[in-house]
Motif scaffolding. Structure first.
Motif, PDB file in Angstrom:
ATOM      1  N   SER A 187     -19.683   3.745  12.932  1.00  0.00           N
ATOM      2  CA  SER A 187     -19.467   5.114  12.459  1.00  0.00           C
ATOM      3  C   SER A 187     -20.764   5.913  12.444  1.00  0.00           C
ATOM      4  O   SER A 187     -20.805   7.080  12.842  1.00  0.00           O
ATOM      5  N   GLU A 188     -21.842   5.269  11.988  1.00  0.00           N
ATOM      6  CA  GLU A 188     -23.142   5.946  11.948  1.00  0.00           C
ATOM      7  C   GLU A 188     -23.641   6.274  13.348  1.00  0.00           C
ATOM      8  O   GLU A 188     -24.206   7.347  13.585  1.00  0.00           O
ATOM      9  N   VAL A 189     -23.434   5.347  14.270  1.00  0.00           N
ATOM     10  CA  VAL A 189     -23.876   5.584  15.650  1.00  0.00           C
ATOM     11  C   VAL A 189     -23.096   6.754  16.248  1.00  0.00           C
ATOM     12  O   VAL A 189     -23.678   7.634  16.888  1.00  0.00           O
ATOM     13  N   ALA A 190     -21.787   6.758  16.038  1.00  0.00           N
ATOM     14  CA  ALA A 190     -20.964   7.856  16.567  1.00  0.00           C
ATOM     15  C   ALA A 190     -21.399   9.189  15.969  1.00  0.00           C
ATOM     16  O   ALA A 190     -21.529  10.196  16.676  1.00  0.00           O
ATOM     17  N   GLU A 191     -21.630   9.202  14.661  1.00  0.00           N
ATOM     18  CA  GLU A 191     -22.053  10.440  14.007  1.00  0.00           C
ATOM     19  C   GLU A 191     -23.417  10.898  14.518  1.00  0.00           C
ATOM     20  O   GLU A 191     -23.627  12.083  14.793  1.00  0.00           O
ATOM     21  N   GLU A 192     -24.356   9.953  14.669  1.00  0.00           N
ATOM     22  CA  GLU A 192     -25.690  10.292  15.160  1.00  0.00           C
ATOM     23  C   GLU A 192     -25.630  10.836  16.594  1.00  0.00           C
ATOM     24  O   GLU A 192     -26.384  11.748  16.959  1.00  0.00           O
ATOM     25  N   ALA A 193     -24.703  10.300  17.388  1.00  0.00           N
ATOM     26  CA  ALA A 193     -24.569  10.721  18.781  1.00  0.00           C
ATOM     27  C   ALA A 193     -23.734  11.997  18.923  1.00  0.00           C
ATOM     28  O   ALA A 193     -23.704  12.597  20.000  1.00  0.00           O
ATOM     29  N   GLY A 194     -23.042  12.373  17.839  1.00  0.00           N
ATOM     30  CA  GLY A 194     -22.229  13.575  17.885  1.00  0.00           C
ATOM     31  C   GLY A 194     -20.911  13.385  18.620  1.00  0.00           C
ATOM     32  O   GLY A 194     -20.395  14.321  19.230  1.00  0.00           O
ATOM     33  N   VAL A 195     -20.358  12.163  18.547  1.00  0.00           N
ATOM     34  CA  VAL A 195     -19.066  11.895  19.179  1.00  0.00           C
ATOM     35  C   VAL A 195     -18.160  11.216  18.157  1.00  0.00           C
ATOM     36  O   VAL A 195     -18.616  10.756  17.109  1.00  0.00           O
ATOM     37  N   SER A 196     -16.879  11.151  18.471  1.00  0.00           N
ATOM     38  CA  SER A 196     -15.936  10.492  17.577  1.00  0.00           C
ATOM     39  C   SER A 196     -15.990   8.984  17.784  1.00  0.00           C
ATOM     40  O   SER A 196     -16.465   8.489  18.815  1.00  0.00           O
ATOM     41  N   ARG A 197     -15.506   8.238  16.801  1.00  0.00           N
ATOM     42  CA  ARG A 197     -15.438   6.783  16.951  1.00  0.00           C
ATOM     43  C   ARG A 197     -14.528   6.420  18.108  1.00  0.00           C
ATOM     44  O   ARG A 197     -14.798   5.468  18.856  1.00  0.00           O
ATOM     45  N   ALA A 198     -13.443   7.186  18.294  1.00  0.00           N
ATOM     46  CA  ALA A 198     -12.517   6.909  19.394  1.00  0.00           C
ATOM     47  C   ALA A 198     -13.228   7.056  20.736  1.00  0.00           C
ATOM     48  O   ALA A 198     -13.020   6.247  21.654  1.00  0.00           O
ATOM     49  N   TRP A 199     -14.090   8.069  20.844  1.00  0.00           N
ATOM     50  CA  TRP A 199     -14.831   8.285  22.089  1.00  0.00           C
ATOM     51  C   TRP A 199     -15.841   7.153  22.301  1.00  0.00           C
ATOM     52  O   TRP A 199     -16.033   6.695  23.415  1.00  0.00           O
ATOM     53  N   LEU A 200     -16.472   6.710  21.210  1.00  0.00           N
ATOM     54  CA  LEU A 200     -17.405   5.581  21.312  1.00  0.00           C
ATOM     55  C   LEU A 200     -16.692   4.344  21.836  1.00  0.00           C
ATOM     56  O   LEU A 200     -17.210   3.650  22.728  1.00  0.00           O
ATOM     57  N   TYR A 201     -15.495   4.079  21.303  1.00  0.00           N
ATOM     58  CA  TYR A 201     -14.773   2.868  21.696  1.00  0.00           C
ATOM     59  C   TYR A 201     -14.266   2.927  23.142  1.00  0.00           C
ATOM     60  O   TYR A 201     -13.891   1.896  23.703  1.00  0.00           O
ATOM     61  N   ARG A 202     -14.256   4.111  23.732  1.00  0.00           N
ATOM     62  CA  ARG A 202     -13.901   4.213  25.150  1.00  0.00           C
ATOM     63  C   ARG A 202     -14.995   3.587  26.026  1.00  0.00           C
ATOM     64  O   ARG A 202     -14.732   3.171  27.151  1.00  0.00           O
ATOM     65  N   HIS A 203     -16.207   3.535  25.495  1.00  0.00           N
ATOM     66  CA  HIS A 203     -17.340   3.022  26.266  1.00  0.00           C
ATOM     67  C   HIS A 203     -17.809   1.651  25.789  1.00  0.00           C
ATOM     68  O   HIS A 203     -18.301   0.849  26.590  1.00  0.00           O
ATOM     69  N   PHE A 204     -17.664   1.380  24.498  1.00  0.00           N
ATOM     70  CA  PHE A 204     -18.100   0.098  23.930  1.00  0.00           C
ATOM     71  C   PHE A 204     -16.990  -0.416  23.019  1.00  0.00           C
ATOM     72  O   PHE A 204     -16.638   0.246  22.045  1.00  0.00           O
ATOM     73  N   PRO A 205     -16.439  -1.590  23.304  1.00  0.00           N
ATOM     74  CA  PRO A 205     -15.277  -2.070  22.550  1.00  0.00           C
ATOM     75  C   PRO A 205     -15.562  -2.462  21.110  1.00  0.00           C
ATOM     76  O   PRO A 205     -14.648  -2.503  20.290  1.00  0.00           O
ATOM     77  N   ASP A 206     -16.840  -2.767  20.792  1.00  0.00           N
ATOM     78  CA  ASP A 206     -17.153  -3.185  19.433  1.00  0.00           C
ATOM     79  C   ASP A 206     -18.647  -2.996  19.159  1.00  0.00           C
ATOM     80  O   ASP A 206     -19.427  -2.655  20.067  1.00  0.00           O
ATOM     81  N   LYS A 207     -19.019  -3.224  17.928  1.00  0.00           N
ATOM     82  CA  LYS A 207     -20.416  -3.056  17.511  1.00  0.00           C
ATOM     83  C   LYS A 207     -21.345  -4.000  18.260  1.00  0.00           C
ATOM     84  O   LYS A 207     -22.451  -3.600  18.671  1.00  0.00           O
TER      85      LYS A 207
END
Length: 215
Positions: A46-66
């Motif tokens: 969640s912190e990474v997504a927020e820092e990058a300015g994207v949603s968690r759903a968008w993050l998971y499109r590129h990386f399946p897990d932490k």
């Protein structure tokens, strides 16, 4: 004016690939920043997504897990560190000077956000191993492999006795540099370049120039 139909998919793919690369770069940059500040355990998706300015759903499109995300970030950090280290060492043609520079570069790994490998391996070995697939035991072989070309070049210049086993020398160099860079003592300040260089010339080089077969 319209473009021929056969060119349209290629343009769309190009734009999509560029957009994906930009998002991935932002995510990895955000992960690197948080790893430097918080370490592995305390960094969340969640912190990474927020820092990058994207949603968690968008993050998971590129990386399946932490684990996958932080593993990719660690690989990029490590690659950047070794690339920078090689760039600096390649400008030096004296082995003692290279070793002294290596101590300084290694110590910078504890403060530079672009070089978290050593610090995270030491502080969070299990988490680091999970993210990268390589545990703390890989540190010495990795560092020895990094120094092997410089050891070979030093041997070719006559700075290392020809009867030495260069693989053994590379591992010994790795162990010595880790010791000098991480363990404080009473007689040498690892942040004092002149002191480190003097130590290298008085104690390390004589062992390398000596005949290993002499009694």
């Amino acid at each position: 004016m319209s473009f021929p139909r056969e060119h349209r998919p290629r343009k769309v793919r190009s734009v999509t690939q560029a957009a994906t690369a930009t998002v991935v770069d932002r995510l990895l940059h955000a992960a690197q920043k948080l790893l430097a500040a918080n370490g592995i355990r305390a960094t969340t998706v969640s912190e990474v997504a927020e820092e990058a300015g994207v949603s968690r759903a968008w993050l998971y499109r590129h990386f399946p897990d932490k684990t996958t995300l932080l593993g990719a970030a660690l690989v990029r950090l490590t690659d950047a560190f070794w690339t920078d280290a090689r760039r600096e060492l390649d400008t030096i043609d004296d082995f003692a000077e290279q070793l002294a520079a290596g101590v300084r570069i290694g110590r910078g790994a504890y403060d530079d956000p672009g070089a978290l490998l050593i610090r995270l391996r030491a502080e969070e070995p299990e988490e680091f191993a999970l993210c990268t697939g390589a545990g703390v035991s890989g540190l010495i072989p990795d560092l020895a492999s990094f120094w092997r070309p410089y050891v070979e070049a030093a041997a070719a210049r006559g700075e290392i006795h020809p009867d030495h086993d260069l693989a053994e020398v590379s591992e010994w160099v790795a162990r010595v540099l880790i010791s000098l860079g991480t363990i404080h003592g009473d007689t040498i300040d690892p942040d004092d370049r002149a002191a480190v260089l003097s130590h290298v010339r008085r104690f390390i080089l004589p062992g390398l120039t000596a005949d290993p077969g002499a009694s």
